[in-house]
Design a protein around this motif. Structure first.
Motif, PDB file in Angstrom:
ATOM      1  N   LEU A  30      22.300   9.774  -9.128  1.00 36.48           N
ATOM      2  CA  LEU A  30      23.737   9.969  -9.728  1.00 36.48           C
ATOM      3  C   LEU A  30      24.382   9.082 -10.679  1.00 36.48           C
TER       4      LEU A  30
ATOM      5  N   ARG B  55      25.432   9.683 -14.614  1.00 35.06           N
ATOM      6  CA  ARG B  55      26.839   9.109 -15.013  1.00 35.06           C
ATOM      7  C   ARG B  55      26.688   8.283 -16.054  1.00 35.06           C
TER       8      ARG B  55
ATOM      9  N   PRO C 238      29.797  21.678  -6.067  1.00 31.29           N
ATOM     10  CA  PRO C 238      29.323  20.267  -5.872  1.00 31.29           C
ATOM     11  C   PRO C 238      28.396  20.516  -4.729  1.00 31.29           C
TER      12      PRO C 238
ATOM     13  N   ALA D 129      24.766  18.564  -4.753  1.00 31.44           N
ATOM     14  CA  ALA D 129      24.465  17.441  -3.862  1.00 31.44           C
ATOM     15  C   ALA D 129      23.350  17.964  -3.072  1.00 31.44           C
TER      16      ALA D 129
ATOM     17  N   LEU E 296      23.854   9.247  -1.816  1.00 28.13           N
ATOM     18  CA  LEU E 296      25.006  10.035  -2.918  1.00 28.13           C
ATOM     19  C   LEU E 296      26.266   9.341  -2.668  1.00 28.13           C
TER      20      LEU E 296
ATOM     21  N   THR F 157      28.658   7.705  -5.823  1.00 23.20           N
ATOM     22  CA  THR F 157      29.722   7.836  -6.252  1.00 23.20           C
ATOM     23  C   THR F 157      30.713   6.756  -6.306  1.00 23.20           C
TER      24      THR F 157
ATOM     25  N   SER G  80      30.514  12.254   0.639  1.00 19.69           N
ATOM     26  CA  SER G  80      30.132  12.521  -0.470  1.00 19.69           C
ATOM     27  C   SER G  80      30.334  13.596  -1.545  1.00 19.69           C
TER      28      SER G  80
ATOM     29  N   ARG H  95      33.825  12.678  -2.862  1.00 19.74           N
ATOM     30  CA  ARG H  95      33.748  11.522  -4.035  1.00 19.74           C
ATOM     31  C   ARG H  95      33.219  12.380  -5.083  1.00 19.74           C
ATOM     32  N   PHE H  96      32.343  13.127  -5.028  1.00 13.90           N
ATOM     33  CA  PHE H  96      31.488  13.920  -6.014  1.00 13.90           C
ATOM     34  C   PHE H  96      32.473  14.698  -6.816  1.00 13.90           C
TER      35      PHE H  96
END
Length: 187
Positions: free
Chosen positions: A10, A14, A29, A33, A87, A91, A174, A177-178
């Protein structure tokens, strides 16, 4: 290992700007995930199962009184937790060094205090009680019960439920936040 791999994937996306590619895909998402969780967990589970059977049982000739499939089911539940928390940490972290530091702050104490290296009975009572919130503690408990004492599902199901519940909690966190990470990447 699964924890750091899932988080690193992840963070790497980014850092390299591929988060934009994920946003334009027709995936939720949750689907993104879960693909990260199961990709990491499956590889580790297969390697663990093969090692347990071929190396421990066949090559070394060590008898395993318990059910390898039951242990593997529990291991997959634990890997689900490990990748979900990975994960979650991914994040939070903005770079690979930050992820490494978060990993050390979370995984090292969780594993050292799981009951594997130090028995829970030798810990202060408050710490032993607090460690019941850690899936690592439940993993050590059911792994020892299955592999050393031949325990069945009727004995280890409470640990399985605890690991699954905590894993689901971290998957939910997650995903929250994802979603915000995907929104921030779009901005």
């Amino acid at each position: 290992l699964a924890m750091i791999l899932a988080g690193a994937a992840l963070v790497r996306e980014r850092e390299h700007g591929t988060m934009d590619h994920l946003m334009v895909m027709p995936l939720s998402p949750f689907e993104i995930a879960m693909s990260k969780i199961w990709a990491n967990a499956l590889v580790i589970a297969v390697a663990s199962g093969l090692s347990l059977y071929f190396v421990v049982r066949l090559l070394l000739g060590i008898p395993i009184p318990g059910s390898i499939p039951l242990f593997m089911f529990g291991a997959v539940l634990y890997l689900f937790f490990a990748t979900a928390i990975g994960l979650f940490l991914g994040t939070i972290a903005r770079s690979m060094p930050q992820l490494g530091l978060l990993y050390m702050l979370v995984a090292v104490p969780m594993n050292v205090l799981s009951g594997n290296a130090t028995p829970l009975e030798s810990m202060p009572r408050w710490l032993a009680i607090a460690m019941q919130a850690s899936p690592s503690t439940h993993f050590v408990s059911f792994a020892q019960a299955i592999l050393y004492r031949g325990a069945g599902l009727d004995v280890v199901w409470p640990e399985f439920v605890a690991v699954a519940a905590i894993a689901s909690l971290f998957l939910g966190l997650s995903l929250l936040r994802f979603r915000s990470a995907l929104t921030a990447a779009a901005a």
